[in-house]
Design a protein around this motif. Structure first.
Motif, PDB file in Angstrom:
ATOM      1  N   HIS A  85       6.192   9.103  -6.467  1.00 63.13           N
ATOM      2  CA  HIS A  85       6.458   9.090  -7.581  1.00 63.13           C
ATOM      3  C   HIS A  85       6.325  10.520  -8.224  1.00 63.13           C
ATOM      4  CE1 HIS A  85       7.226   8.072 -11.893  1.00 63.13           C
ATOM      5  NE2 HIS A  85       6.058   8.639 -12.118  1.00 63.13           N
ATOM      6  N   PHE A  86       4.656  10.517  -8.002  1.00 64.47           N
ATOM      7  CA  PHE A  86       4.295  11.741  -8.392  1.00 64.47           C
ATOM      8  C   PHE A  86       4.655  13.102  -7.694  1.00 64.47           C
ATOM      9  CE2 PHE A  86       1.292   8.762 -10.030  1.00 64.47           C
ATOM     10  CZ  PHE A  86       1.436   8.745 -11.468  1.00 64.47           C
ATOM     11  N   ALA A  87       4.836  12.929  -6.396  1.00 63.25           N
ATOM     12  CA  ALA A  87       5.344  14.185  -5.573  1.00 63.25           C
ATOM     13  C   ALA A  87       6.942  14.460  -6.007  1.00 63.25           C
ATOM     14  CB  ALA A  87       5.348  13.366  -4.024  1.00 63.25           C
ATOM     15  N   ALA A  88       7.678  13.526  -6.289  1.00 64.61           N
ATOM     16  CA  ALA A  88       9.015  13.515  -6.642  1.00 64.61           C
ATOM     17  C   ALA A  88       9.218  14.400  -8.053  1.00 64.61           C
ATOM     18  CB  ALA A  88       9.783  12.482  -6.677  1.00 64.61           C
ATOM     19  N   GLU A 135      -1.823  14.961 -10.722  1.00 61.76           N
ATOM     20  CA  GLU A 135      -1.769  13.553 -10.781  1.00 61.76           C
ATOM     21  C   GLU A 135      -1.639  12.900  -9.206  1.00 61.76           C
ATOM     22  OE1 GLU A 135       0.148  15.233 -12.694  1.00 61.76           O
ATOM     23  OE2 GLU A 135      -0.632  14.512 -14.777  1.00 61.76           O
ATOM     24  N   LEU A 136      -0.987  13.692  -8.263  1.00 62.30           N
ATOM     25  CA  LEU A 136      -0.894  13.243  -6.958  1.00 62.30           C
ATOM     26  C   LEU A 136      -2.421  13.424  -6.297  1.00 62.30           C
ATOM     27  CD1 LEU A 136       1.060  12.551  -4.521  1.00 62.30           C
ATOM     28  CD2 LEU A 136       1.297  15.025  -4.149  1.00 62.30           C
ATOM     29  N   ARG A 137      -3.025  14.564  -6.643  1.00 61.33           N
ATOM     30  CA  ARG A 137      -4.206  14.666  -5.894  1.00 61.33           C
ATOM     31  C   ARG A 137      -5.295  13.505  -6.613  1.00 61.33           C
ATOM     32  NH1 ARG A 137      -6.590  17.848  -2.820  1.00 61.33           N
ATOM     33  NH2 ARG A 137      -5.058  19.490  -2.856  1.00 61.33           N
ATOM     34  N   GLN A 138      -5.218  13.423  -7.950  1.00 61.93           N
ATOM     35  CA  GLN A 138      -6.093  12.453  -8.482  1.00 61.93           C
ATOM     36  C   GLN A 138      -6.035  10.980  -7.725  1.00 61.93           C
ATOM     37  OE1 GLN A 138      -5.349  11.815 -12.548  1.00 61.93           O
ATOM     38  NE2 GLN A 138      -7.131  10.460 -12.774  1.00 61.93           N
ATOM     39  N   LEU A 148       2.736  13.458   0.436  1.00 65.52           N
ATOM     40  CA  LEU A 148       1.417  14.052   0.439  1.00 65.52           C
ATOM     41  C   LEU A 148       1.436  15.399   0.985  1.00 65.52           C
ATOM     42  CD1 LEU A 148      -0.475  10.946   2.409  1.00 65.52           C
ATOM     43  CD2 LEU A 148      -0.853  11.792  -0.167  1.00 65.52           C
ATOM     44  N   LEU A 149       2.563  15.928   1.523  1.00 65.79           N
ATOM     45  CA  LEU A 149       2.337  17.386   2.156  1.00 65.79           C
ATOM     46  C   LEU A 149       1.901  18.218   1.053  1.00 65.79           C
ATOM     47  CD1 LEU A 149       3.209  18.624   4.673  1.00 65.79           C
ATOM     48  CD2 LEU A 149       5.740  19.078   3.882  1.00 65.79           C
ATOM     49  N   PRO A 150       2.148  18.172  -0.117  1.00 66.10           N
ATOM     50  CA  PRO A 150       1.805  19.218  -1.113  1.00 66.10           C
ATOM     51  C   PRO A 150       0.126  19.269  -1.146  1.00 66.10           C
ATOM     52  CG  PRO A 150       3.578  18.299  -2.201  1.00 66.10           C
ATOM     53  CD  PRO A 150       3.184  17.284  -0.876  1.00 66.10           C
ATOM     54  N   LEU A 151      -0.444  18.392  -0.603  1.00 62.81           N
ATOM     55  CA  LEU A 151      -1.967  18.311  -0.502  1.00 62.81           C
ATOM     56  C   LEU A 151      -2.462  18.639   0.775  1.00 62.81           C
ATOM     57  CD1 LEU A 151      -2.671  14.704  -2.501  1.00 62.81           C
ATOM     58  CD2 LEU A 151      -2.311  17.198  -3.404  1.00 62.81           C
TER      59      LEU A 151
END
Length: 496
Positions: A198-201, A207-210, A318-321
């Motif tokens: 959800h947050f990646a899209a 928020e994704l990292r949180q 998760l790739l952005p992280l």
């Protein structure tokens, strides 16, 4: 057997709190992750089924099943003091297609208890994520989830749990008009792959990292132990391996999930969202248990591959992280070997083989081909084989196969391996691994039909047997027998 459920709670409520010591848990993540709202009440609630074991795990007071405040709280008619009810938002892929925003459309999280378990009410009314749905569950689907959650736990398979089911005469329209019910689900967390998607899209990287930090710190602290490893890559690897071991257990016991969408995949490697599930009767690798699955995407033998595909979706989220495609791929690479090792360990235990030896995989492959060719009843085969090894008498097993010569050839290979160990120990392992009782569709259907008429005794009997799946209890032989002819006509859909 479970004690009879009292459907008429006393008018007064004991002074001892039903639940105390709520923690914010997931709610501490903040409003980007959920909407706070109260459940929608149901009229004239009544008890359908309860799990005493789960009540003990949650620290509920003795006699909670007879308390009026418990009935009201677990129907969604009253919010326990200290609870912050909420519905979480997530997205996901459904049947391989990106579905966009989804979320808890008919489930509301009451919060996290002092025991570290989240309590969620499924079927307690509309939420902002209900889309076109009514936010309700029906008696039929709630009983199925209640029974299967507790049956899977007794089999040692990671799963969400079920504390109770309550019913109401309020009508709910599905394929036909049915009555409403609420199942109280319990898990350390209900976070799914879809929460990360959800947050990646949406490109909401903060928020994704949180979310990733929350999951790692709460459930995977070991992912921060290696200073040289990316914690999110370590998380992906850990989730991949848990998922591999879970699906290996499904395949070994003959469990079909039926709707392995990414929003139905637990970040903790739990079996979650019991809808059109089924335990195999006849062994059919291509069996499709969900009549809505027209392409057979979630057929029994495709579950391991779908598990990996879903993990690829989680990896992309998760790739952005992680910020390194090779690290992300390396985190996924352990999935297949872990699955194979876990599956073979399960099958060796089912065969009573106490250690790995050359020829094990060929033996298992040959057996599965025989079972599939003859559409042999899967649970009965394994239980009969367990007794056959104990008595050194294989004729009852041979009787299950039309291809007697093929079975005899396989049996010779099997007996060669059996001869290398202590046969009494082998038989004991098998009888503790191959269940006598599983939740076949027709057994669940019989309990549901009785419950619709207000008779919960069949449900209670079945619940008691499923809680002791490896014990053969006198007088209950029919529950371990072949399914009736009408069992093949049972149609299970996503509303089931």
């Amino acid at each position: 057997m479970p004690a009879s459920t009292d459907c008429a709670p006393p008018a007064t409520t004991p002074a001892q709190p039903l639940l105390a010591g709520w923690h914010d848990g997931f709610a501490a993540l903040g409003p980007a992750f959920y909407t706070e709202l109260r459940p929608t009440p149901l009229p004239a609630p009544y008890w359908v089924g309860t799990s005493a074991d789960m009540g003990t795990l949650l620290g509920l007071p003795a006699g909670w099943q007879q308390r009026g405040d418990a009935l009201q709280a677990f129907t969604g008619n009253a919010v326990p003091p200290g609870s912050r009810p909420l519905a979480s938002v997530y997205s996901g892929h459904q049947f391989g297609v990106w579905a966009g925003q989804l979320g808890d459309g008919r489930a509301i999280l009451l919060g996290e208890t002092a025991a570290g378990q989240e309590i969620q009410l499924k079927g307690c009314g509309r939420t902002p994520y209900s889309r076109m749905g009514d936010g309700r569950a029906v008696l039929r689907s709630s009983i199925r989830e209640f029974l299967c959650s507790e049956a899977m736990a007794a089999l040692g398979i990671p799963t969400t749990r079920a504390l109770c089911v309550t019913g109401s005469p309020q009508p709910v329209q599905r394929e036909e008009l049915e009555s409403a019910a609420v199942v109280t689900r319990v898990a350390p967390s209900f976070i799914r792959f879809g929460h990360f998607e959800h947050f990646a899209a949406r490109g909401q990287q903060a928020e994704l990292r949180q979310l990733a930090d929350y999951v790692i710190d709460r459930y995977y602290p070991e992912c921060r132990n290696d200073a040289n490893a990316n914690p999110c890559a370590a998380l992906l690897r850990a989730v991949s391996e848990r998922t591999a071991r879970l699906i290996a257990q499904w395949q070994a016991v003959g469990f079909c999930h039926g709707v392995m969408n990414t929003d139905n995949m637990s970040i903790l490697g739990l079996t979650i969202d019991y809808g059109p599930f089924q335990f195999l009767d006849a062994f059919d690798p291509g069996h499709i248990c969900n009549h809505s699955d027209h392409q057979g995407r979630y057929a029994f033998d495709r579950q391991p591959g779908v598990g990996y595909w879903n993990l690829l979706c989680l990896a992309r989220a998760l790739l952005p992280l992680i910020q390194d495609v090779e690290q992300a791929q390396a985190a996924l690479d352990s999935y297949e070997p872990v699955f194979i090792a876990a599956f073979m360990a399960r099958l060796r235990a089912k065969l009573g083989l106490r250690q790995a030896r050359a020829g094990d995989e060929a033996l298992v492959d040959g057996l599965q081909r025989l079972l599939a060719a003859g559409r042999v009843d899967y649970p009965i085969f394994w239980r009969r084989l367990s007794h056959a090894v104990a008595a050194n008498q294989f004729e009852p097993v041979r009787d299950l196969f039309a291809d007697r010569a093929g079975f005899d050839a396989w049996l010779l290979q099997y007996q060669e391996l059996l001869a290398l160990d202590d046969q009494a120990l082998e038989a004991d392992l098998m009888l503790k691994t191959n269940p006598c009782y599983v939740l076949r569709n027709h057994l669940g259907e019989e309990a549901i039909r009785a419950a619709k008429l207000g008779d919960f005794s069949a449900l209670q009997t079945l619940q008691g047997l499923l809680a002791r799946p490896f014990d053969e209890l006198p007088g209950h032989e029919a529950y371990a027998g072949f399914p009736p002819d009408w069992a093949s006509t049972i149609s299970i859909s996503c509303s089931s």
